[in-house]
Design a protein around this motif. Sequence first.
Motif, short mmCIF file in Angstrom:
data_model
loop_
_atom_site.label_atom_id
_atom_site.label_comp_id
_atom_site.label_asym_id
_atom_site.label_seq_id
_atom_site.Cartn_x
_atom_site.Cartn_y
_atom_site.Cartn_z
N CYS A 30 -15.60 -16.28 4.07
CA CYS A 30 -15.98 -17.06 2.89
C CYS A 30 -14.84 -18.02 2.54
CB CYS A 30 -16.24 -16.14 1.70
SG CYS A 30 -17.60 -14.97 1.95
N HIS A 31 -15.18 -19.27 2.29
CA HIS A 31 -14.20 -20.29 1.91
C HIS A 31 -14.38 -20.58 0.42
CE1 HIS A 31 -13.33 -21.15 6.21
NE2 HIS A 31 -14.59 -20.76 6.35
N PHE A 32 -13.30 -20.40 -0.35
CA PHE A 32 -13.42 -20.50 -1.80
C PHE A 32 -12.19 -21.20 -2.36
CE2 PHE A 32 -13.80 -18.74 -6.15
CZ PHE A 32 -15.15 -18.94 -6.36
N PRO A 33 -12.35 -21.95 -3.45
CA PRO A 33 -11.21 -22.66 -4.05
C PRO A 33 -10.10 -21.70 -4.47
CG PRO A 33 -13.26 -23.54 -4.91
CD PRO A 33 -13.61 -22.30 -4.13
N ARG A 34 -8.90 -22.01 -4.03
CA ARG A 34 -7.75 -21.16 -4.32
C ARG A 34 -7.46 -21.11 -5.83
NH1 ARG A 34 -1.92 -21.64 -4.44
NH2 ARG A 34 -0.90 -20.00 -3.23
N TYR A 35 -7.63 -22.23 -6.51
CA TYR A 35 -7.29 -22.26 -7.93
C TYR A 35 -8.22 -21.37 -8.75
CZ TYR A 35 -11.19 -25.35 -9.16
OH TYR A 35 -12.44 -25.87 -9.39
N LEU A 36 -9.50 -21.26 -8.32
CA LEU A 36 -10.43 -20.39 -9.03
C LEU A 36 -10.08 -18.92 -8.81
CD1 LEU A 36 -13.98 -22.03 -8.61
CD2 LEU A 36 -12.63 -21.75 -10.70
N LEU A 37 -9.69 -18.60 -7.57
CA LEU A 37 -9.27 -17.23 -7.29
C LEU A 37 -8.08 -16.84 -8.15
CD1 LEU A 37 -9.54 -17.11 -3.37
CD2 LEU A 37 -10.97 -15.86 -5.00
N GLY A 38 -7.10 -17.74 -8.26
CA GLY A 38 -5.91 -17.46 -9.04
C GLY A 38 -6.15 -17.44 -10.53
N TYR A 39 -7.14 -18.19 -10.98
CA TYR A 39 -7.43 -18.28 -12.41
C TYR A 39 -8.26 -17.10 -12.91
CZ TYR A 39 -9.16 -20.14 -16.85
OH TYR A 39 -9.49 -20.30 -18.17
N LEU A 40 -9.23 -16.66 -12.12
CA LEU A 40 -10.17 -15.63 -12.57
C LEU A 40 -9.82 -14.22 -12.09
CD1 LEU A 40 -13.52 -17.60 -12.05
CD2 LEU A 40 -12.40 -17.05 -14.22
N SER A 41 -8.99 -14.12 -11.07
CA SER A 41 -8.66 -12.81 -10.49
C SER A 41 -7.19 -12.49 -10.68
CB SER A 41 -9.02 -12.78 -9.00
OG SER A 41 -8.42 -11.68 -8.36
N PHE A 43 -5.69 -10.06 -9.31
CA PHE A 43 -5.19 -9.67 -8.00
C PHE A 43 -4.68 -10.89 -7.23
CE2 PHE A 43 -5.92 -9.25 -3.44
CZ PHE A 43 -5.30 -8.05 -3.14
N PHE A 44 -5.52 -11.93 -7.13
CA PHE A 44 -5.12 -13.12 -6.38
C PHE A 44 -4.05 -13.93 -7.11
CE2 PHE A 44 -9.27 -12.26 -4.39
CZ PHE A 44 -8.88 -12.28 -3.06
N LYS A 45 -4.09 -13.91 -8.42
CA LYS A 45 -3.05 -14.60 -9.19
C LYS A 45 -1.69 -14.03 -8.86
CE LYS A 45 -1.79 -15.79 -13.97
NZ LYS A 45 -0.40 -15.27 -13.96
N GLY A 46 -1.60 -12.69 -8.83
CA GLY A 46 -0.34 -12.05 -8.49
C GLY A 46 0.08 -12.32 -7.05
N MET A 47 -0.90 -12.36 -6.15
CA MET A 47 -0.60 -12.61 -4.74
C MET A 47 -0.09 -14.03 -4.53
SD MET A 47 -3.08 -12.29 -1.40
CE MET A 47 -3.90 -13.85 -1.74
N PHE A 48 -0.74 -14.99 -5.21
CA PHE A 48 -0.35 -16.39 -5.03
C PHE A 48 1.01 -16.68 -5.66
CE2 PHE A 48 -5.13 -17.53 -4.99
CZ PHE A 48 -5.20 -17.19 -3.64
#
Length: 306
Positions: A30-41, A43-48
């Motif tokens: 799945c290809h998804f916008p990185r900024y949305l992952l970091g904003y809403l999750s 988990f991904f916010k911490g990873m980024f």
Amino acid sequence: MDKPNTVKDSTKFPPGYGDFALQCSDGVVCHFPRYLLGYLSGFFKGMFELPQSNGNVQSTNPLPLTEPSETIELLLQHMDPKMTALKLEQGTIVDLLEVARKYQVPTVTTWFQEEIQVKKVYVLSQNHGSSLLLESPLLILYCALRFDLPNLGRLALKILARCDTAFLKSSNPAIELRHYLYVMSLRKRRIELFTSFVRELTVLKPREIPQPFHPYVITKLDASRVVCATCASARASWAFALQCAVNQEPSWGSFLCAYETNVGTSTCLNCKTTSWADYYREFLNRWKPEANRIEKELPEWPDWFS
């Protein structure tokens, strides 16, 4: 040896849809916008935010995930503002809530709670439609227990306390015996109330009868009237059916439906008895407020549930 899954792109989130790739356990990417992952999750916010994630958006390889594409795509649809509102599905809601908890996407849990409560209010006010709370209250109770949602759990308990016994059947081992016993204690209280109503139907009303009264009435009290064996048997069968109905579904609606089964128009030639339902109808106005009161109560969520 298990055959590795073939890598293929998601049809819902194809290449170019976003700048960050997630590879699901079944090989779907799945290809998804990185900024949305970091904003809403969370988990991904911490990873980024980790130092090694600075610089390039992502390495050549997609980030491997342990969940199948059906679950990940569903989560991403909830995170994507371009996607239309999704329907609450009985078969996917537990996996969706679990993956939302893992990747720290609280908007999914909020959506779930709002969807259940708003849909319930609409269905009850319009008297039509469907709601997962009304159709699968045991599933909602399970979700409330698993994901610590006591307010939603109390709504499920309210439905379980008065629903048909068919809704109590489940093969879900996560709902422990103690949870079932608590539900049954709520139902027992309601059954006892309706049983008291049924018990009153087995006693003739002590009410004076205007003159002239029928010769079979030996005093001015209904309690002393003579009822033939056929009518007495009919009343016993009616009371038994009422008791069975409230044992099956301890609700005012179930009681009233069973009550009206004895409505009739013919008069007994032997004792002049007509409909037992009509004979006791004035009792309904006295019983209804108490029945409504107990049905409107929102059961407590015990501390040991958490």
